[in-house]
Design a protein around this motif. Structure first.
Motif, PDB file in Angstrom:
ATOM      1  N   ARG A 203     -13.228   1.003  37.520  1.00  0.00           N
ATOM      2  CA  ARG A 203     -12.206   2.047  37.638  1.00  0.00           C
ATOM      3  C   ARG A 203     -12.594   3.206  36.729  1.00  0.00           C
ATOM      4  NH1 ARG A 203     -11.087   0.018  41.663  1.00  0.00           N
ATOM      5  NH2 ARG A 203      -9.101  -0.815  42.408  1.00  0.00           N
TER       6      ARG A 203
ATOM      7  N   PRO B 139      -7.240 -10.333  46.314  1.00  0.00           N
ATOM      8  CA  PRO B 139      -7.887 -10.507  45.011  1.00  0.00           C
ATOM      9  C   PRO B 139      -9.403 -10.596  45.097  1.00  0.00           C
ATOM     10  CG  PRO B 139      -6.642 -12.486  45.608  1.00  0.00           C
ATOM     11  CD  PRO B 139      -6.358 -11.466  46.651  1.00  0.00           C
TER      12      PRO B 139
ATOM     13  N   LYS C 287      -4.286  -8.375  33.147  1.00  0.00           N
ATOM     14  CA  LYS C 287      -5.312  -7.837  34.025  1.00  0.00           C
ATOM     15  C   LYS C 287      -5.834  -6.510  33.521  1.00  0.00           C
ATOM     16  CE  LYS C 287      -6.214 -10.686  37.257  1.00  0.00           C
ATOM     17  NZ  LYS C 287      -7.600 -11.063  37.487  1.00  0.00           N
TER      18      LYS C 287
ATOM     19  N   GLN D 219      -5.242  -1.891  27.827  1.00  0.00           N
ATOM     20  CA  GLN D 219      -6.233  -2.304  26.807  1.00  0.00           C
ATOM     21  C   GLN D 219      -7.637  -1.778  27.117  1.00  0.00           C
ATOM     22  OE1 GLN D 219      -4.260  -4.840  28.426  1.00  0.00           O
ATOM     23  NE2 GLN D 219      -2.752  -4.449  26.825  1.00  0.00           N
ATOM     24  N   THR D 220      -7.946  -1.588  28.404  1.00  0.00           N
ATOM     25  CA  THR D 220      -9.325  -1.200  28.747  1.00  0.00           C
ATOM     26  C   THR D 220      -9.471   0.293  29.042  1.00  0.00           C
ATOM     27  OG1 THR D 220      -8.989  -1.703  31.092  1.00  0.00           O
ATOM     28  CG2 THR D 220      -9.858  -3.489  29.718  1.00  0.00           C
TER      29      THR D 220
ATOM     30  N   VAL E  43     -14.503  -4.824  34.106  1.00  0.00           N
ATOM     31  CA  VAL E  43     -13.142  -5.224  33.711  1.00  0.00           C
ATOM     32  C   VAL E  43     -12.153  -4.387  34.525  1.00  0.00           C
ATOM     33  CG1 VAL E  43     -13.587  -6.052  31.371  1.00  0.00           C
ATOM     34  CG2 VAL E  43     -13.266  -3.611  31.758  1.00  0.00           C
TER      35      VAL E  43
ATOM     36  N   GLY F 119     -15.858 -11.589  35.442  1.00  0.00           N
ATOM     37  CA  GLY F 119     -15.026 -12.250  36.455  1.00  0.00           C
ATOM     38  C   GLY F 119     -15.835 -12.363  37.732  1.00  0.00           C
TER      39      GLY F 119
ATOM     40  N   GLY G 160     -17.100  -7.705  31.336  1.00  0.00           N
ATOM     41  CA  GLY G 160     -16.215  -8.308  32.340  1.00  0.00           C
ATOM     42  C   GLY G 160     -17.030  -9.203  33.247  1.00  0.00           C
TER      43      GLY G 160
ATOM     44  N   LEU H 162     -12.960 -11.571  27.663  1.00  0.00           N
ATOM     45  CA  LEU H 162     -11.972 -12.346  26.912  1.00  0.00           C
ATOM     46  C   LEU H 162     -12.176 -13.835  27.154  1.00  0.00           C
ATOM     47  CD1 LEU H 162      -8.777 -10.220  27.728  1.00  0.00           C
ATOM     48  CD2 LEU H 162     -10.198 -10.122  25.664  1.00  0.00           C
ATOM     49  N   VAL H 163     -12.735 -14.132  28.357  1.00  0.00           N
ATOM     50  CA  VAL H 163     -12.941 -15.530  28.757  1.00  0.00           C
ATOM     51  C   VAL H 163     -14.420 -15.714  29.083  1.00  0.00           C
ATOM     52  CG1 VAL H 163     -12.182 -17.331  30.363  1.00  0.00           C
ATOM     53  CG2 VAL H 163     -10.699 -15.360  29.925  1.00  0.00           C
TER      54      VAL H 163
ATOM     55  N   VAL I 243     -19.636  -5.304  45.763  1.00  0.00           N
ATOM     56  CA  VAL I 243     -19.513  -4.396  44.611  1.00  0.00           C
ATOM     57  C   VAL I 243     -20.686  -4.587  43.647  1.00  0.00           C
ATOM     58  CG1 VAL I 243     -18.007  -3.614  42.752  1.00  0.00           C
ATOM     59  CG2 VAL I 243     -16.999  -4.466  44.877  1.00  0.00           C
TER      60      VAL I 243
ATOM     61  N   GLY J 231     -18.523  -9.184  38.002  1.00  0.00           N
ATOM     62  CA  GLY J 231     -19.464  -9.174  36.876  1.00  0.00           C
ATOM     63  C   GLY J 231     -20.364 -10.392  36.864  1.00  0.00           C
TER      64      GLY J 231
ATOM     65  N   ALA K 112     -18.265   1.127  46.649  1.00  0.00           N
ATOM     66  CA  ALA K 112     -18.943  -0.140  46.319  1.00  0.00           C
ATOM     67  C   ALA K 112     -18.467  -1.292  47.199  1.00  0.00           C
ATOM     68  CB  ALA K 112     -18.749  -0.473  44.848  1.00  0.00           C
ATOM     69  N   PHE K 113     -17.210  -1.228  47.638  1.00  0.00           N
ATOM     70  CA  PHE K 113     -16.646  -2.328  48.448  1.00  0.00           C
ATOM     71  C   PHE K 113     -17.072  -2.253  49.917  1.00  0.00           C
ATOM     72  CE2 PHE K 113     -13.613  -0.157  51.194  1.00  0.00           C
ATOM     73  CZ  PHE K 113     -13.630   1.112  50.633  1.00  0.00           C
TER      74      PHE K 113
ATOM     75  N   VAL L 193     -16.832   5.413  40.579  1.00  0.00           N
ATOM     76  CA  VAL L 193     -15.412   5.712  40.361  1.00  0.00           C
ATOM     77  C   VAL L 193     -15.317   6.814  39.313  1.00  0.00           C
ATOM     78  CG1 VAL L 193     -14.410   3.480  41.016  1.00  0.00           C
ATOM     79  CG2 VAL L 193     -15.406   3.743  38.763  1.00  0.00           C
TER      80      VAL L 193
ATOM     81  N   HIS M 263     -16.420   5.949  45.480  1.00  0.00           N
ATOM     82  CA  HIS M 263     -15.688   4.681  45.511  1.00  0.00           C
ATOM     83  C   HIS M 263     -16.040   3.885  46.781  1.00  0.00           C
ATOM     84  CE1 HIS M 263     -11.923   2.710  43.654  1.00  0.00           C
ATOM     85  NE2 HIS M 263     -12.591   1.801  44.333  1.00  0.00           N
TER      86      HIS M 263
HETATM   87  P1  NAD Z   1     -11.781 -10.303  37.983  1.00  0.00           P
HETATM   88  O1  NAD Z   1     -10.329 -10.372  37.659  1.00  0.00           O
HETATM   89  O2  NAD Z   1     -12.399 -11.428  38.725  1.00  0.00           O
HETATM   90  O3  NAD Z   1     -12.614 -10.129  36.611  1.00  0.00           O
HETATM   91  C1  NAD Z   1     -12.214  -9.264  35.593  1.00  0.00           C
HETATM   92  C2  NAD Z   1     -12.735  -9.829  34.272  1.00  0.00           C
HETATM   93  O4  NAD Z   1     -12.351  -8.905  33.241  1.00  0.00           O
HETATM   94  C3  NAD Z   1     -12.101 -11.188  33.910  1.00  0.00           C
HETATM   95  O5  NAD Z   1     -13.124 -12.108  33.610  1.00  0.00           O
HETATM   96  C4  NAD Z   1     -11.222 -10.870  32.701  1.00  0.00           C
HETATM   97  O6  NAD Z   1     -11.183 -11.928  31.747  1.00  0.00           O
HETATM   98  C5  NAD Z   1     -11.930  -9.651  32.114  1.00  0.00           C
HETATM   99  N1  NAD Z   1     -11.039  -8.825  31.296  1.00  0.00           N
HETATM  100  C6  NAD Z   1      -9.799  -8.378  31.613  1.00  0.00           C
HETATM  101  N2  NAD Z   1      -9.307  -7.633  30.598  1.00  0.00           N
HETATM  102  C7  NAD Z   1     -10.264  -7.613  29.635  1.00  0.00           C
HETATM  103  C8  NAD Z   1     -10.353  -7.007  28.347  1.00  0.00           C
HETATM  104  N3  NAD Z   1      -9.350  -6.284  27.840  1.00  0.00           N
HETATM  105  N4  NAD Z   1     -11.498  -7.196  27.639  1.00  0.00           N
HETATM  106  C9  NAD Z   1     -12.506  -7.946  28.122  1.00  0.00           C
HETATM  107  N5  NAD Z   1     -12.484  -8.544  29.327  1.00  0.00           N
HETATM  108  C10 NAD Z   1     -11.377  -8.376  30.071  1.00  0.00           C
HETATM  109  O7  NAD Z   1     -11.992  -8.931  38.720  1.00  0.00           O
HETATM  110  P2  NAD Z   1     -13.186  -8.545  39.725  1.00  0.00           P
HETATM  111  O8  NAD Z   1     -12.852  -9.021  41.089  1.00  0.00           O
HETATM  112  O9  NAD Z   1     -14.486  -8.916  39.109  1.00  0.00           O
HETATM  113  O10 NAD Z   1     -13.018  -6.955  39.769  1.00  0.00           O
HETATM  114  C11 NAD Z   1     -13.204  -6.171  38.608  1.00  0.00           C
HETATM  115  C12 NAD Z   1     -12.716  -4.768  38.885  1.00  0.00           C
HETATM  116  O11 NAD Z   1     -13.579  -4.147  39.828  1.00  0.00           O
HETATM  117  C13 NAD Z   1     -11.338  -4.683  39.573  1.00  0.00           C
HETATM  118  O12 NAD Z   1     -10.294  -4.745  38.625  1.00  0.00           O
HETATM  119  C14 NAD Z   1     -11.383  -3.344  40.252  1.00  0.00           C
HETATM  120  O13 NAD Z   1     -10.855  -2.367  39.380  1.00  0.00           O
HETATM  121  C15 NAD Z   1     -12.875  -3.094  40.446  1.00  0.00           C
HETATM  122  N6  NAD Z   1     -13.253  -3.033  41.870  1.00  0.00           N
HETATM  123  C16 NAD Z   1     -13.901  -1.928  42.311  1.00  0.00           C
HETATM  124  C17 NAD Z   1     -14.292  -1.841  43.641  1.00  0.00           C
HETATM  125  C18 NAD Z   1     -15.052  -0.642  44.169  1.00  0.00           C
HETATM  126  O14 NAD Z   1     -15.149  -0.480  45.395  1.00  0.00           O
HETATM  127  N7  NAD Z   1     -15.612   0.203  43.332  1.00  0.00           N
HETATM  128  C19 NAD Z   1     -13.992  -2.891  44.515  1.00  0.00           C
HETATM  129  C20 NAD Z   1     -13.338  -4.019  44.016  1.00  0.00           C
HETATM  130  C21 NAD Z   1     -12.964  -4.077  42.695  1.00  0.00           C
END
Ligand code: NAD
Length: 336
Positions: free
Chosen positions: A234, A98, A336, A210-211, A205, A153, A151, A175-176, A105, A156, A297-298, A259, A295
């Motif tokens: 994504r 997770p 999610k 939904q997204t 996000v 989380g 987003g 959302l939060v 990123v 972000g 960023a990680f 992406v 892709h």
């Molecule tokens: P996270 O779960 O910590 O944060 C996601 C945030 O999105 C949360 O705060 C959640 O409340 C919000 N959210 C979810 N659905 C929503 C909606 N419909 N409207 C508004 N807000 C919404 O996730 P994270 O660790 O910050 O990662 C985010 C995304 O980054 C991952 O899901 C993944 O797809 C992507 N990612 C990309 C790479 C890369 O190499 N490019 C690497 C890791 C992750």
């Protein structure tokens, strides 16, 4: 535990082998991406390790389950490429990583912002060819610009903090709400307000029903003229067709994309001696104000080491019948 490791790449193999010295799993590395067609490679392997562009749809999962697989260990945070309902029906457990480095990123998003703004990608090529002209390379001060973070989380919120360090005004939509960010002066707004006010928009996000296409023609029509759009989350968060139109009209000023919605089968692969068949991607590559990375960023040493450690620990926990801390449940899909 016997692990069938799909879509294995040079950048991760040595790191997994090193980390595995402490775990003693029996890993077979397969270069093939995991799809319904390649799933039979995993026959006899109780664990399959998959990456972001593997396709774990119901057909793939049925084939894996028939071959004796019981655990899907994702070496990614995102799990939009897994049919969780099918996995649940087939009795397959799914685990993920997770959090490995939200900084990796978020910092890549900043790299895209700075490179696009100051046109470093163009300057690099120019100077190497003896062209020392500055025409066409004018950027803008980031200070006092409005950055919209969609987003907030793990990733972000790191980006929001970094951009506060540049003295940007940071606004957010989620959302939060994250109280730590509000403390730092970040303002939460509706999506519509964020789209209207931002000079730079960065997407963080997850991809969910939904997204999907959150940034479509209508959303783009609300954005400021010359907005900069950054996507390290994504590909399918953006409707590429609509983005191309907005780039052609000049409404979107710059786009930094790590992406792409159709990246499966393209990204992570050297296709330099082939004819690119994806016309949308080919069009995106023609814009001087679009910066695409594959892709990546990680891709930091810290993130890779943590991905290997957590993935191998997830697998060990399953083997030992322990509680799976990083299990992805079918209902997670709804939030999610
Ligand atoms: P996270 O779960 O910590 O944060 C996601 C945030 O999105 C949360 O705060 C959640 O409340 C919000 N959210 C979810 N659905 C929503 C909606 N419909 N409207 C508004 N807000 C919404 O996730 P994270 O660790 O910050 O990662 C985010 C995304 O980054 C991952 O899901 C993944 O797809 C992507 N990612 C990309 C790479 C890369 O190499 N490019 C690497 C890791 C992750």
């Amino acid at each position: 535990m016997k692990i069938a490791f799909f879509d294995a790449h040079g950048f991760e193999k040595a790191i997994f082998e090193k980390a595995n010295q402490d775990f003693h799993h029996d890993i077979s590395f397969f270069e093939a991406r995991l799809t319904a067609k390649t799933a039979n490679l995993a026959t006899g392997y109780p664990c399959v390790c998959a990456f972001v562009n593997d396709n774990l749809n119901d057909k793939t999962l049925e084939s894996l389950a028939a071959g004796g697989t019981r655990l899907i260990a994702l070496r990614s945070a995102g799990f939009n490429h897994v049919d969780l309902t099918a996995a649940h029906r087939l009795g397959l457990k799914v685990v993920r990583v997770p959090e490995y480095s939200p900084h990796a990123v978020a910092e890549h998003a900043v790299a895209l912002i700075l490179t696009l703004n100051r046109k470093i990608h163009r300057a690099y090529n120019r100077v190497r060819e003896g062209n020392f002209s500055l025409d066409g390379l004018v950027g803008f001060d980031l200070k006092a610009k409005t950055v919209g973070v969609i987003g907030t989380g793990r990733i972000g919120s790191v980006l929001a903090k970094i951009m506060r360090g540049f003295e940007c005004e940071v606004i957010a939509y989620d959302l939060v709400q994250n109280p730590e960010l509000i403390e730092l002066g970040v303002r939460y707004l509706s999506l519509e307000e964020l789209l209207k006010k931002s000079d730079i928009i960065s997407l963080h996000v997850p991809l969910t029903p939904q997204t999907r296409y959150l940034i479509n023609e209508k959303a783009l029509s609300l954005t400021k003229s010359k907005v900069m759009l950054i996507n390290t989350s994504r590909g399918a968060l953006i409707e590429t067709r609509a983005l191309i139109q907005a780039l052609k009209s000049g409404h979107v000023g710059q786009a930094g994309l790590d992406v792409y919605e159709e990246e499966e089968g393209l990204f992570f692969t050297d296709l330099s001696d082939q004819i690119l068949q994806d016309d949308q991607l080919a069009r995106l590559l023609t814009f001087p104000n679009v910066l695409l990375t594959s892709h990546q960023a990680f891709l930091t040493e810290e993130a890779l080491a943590k991905i290997a450690l957590v993935t191998l620990q997830n697998i060990l926990d399953f083997k030992n019948g322990k509680n799976l801390l990083n299990e992805v449940h079918a209902q997670t899909h709804l939030i999610k």
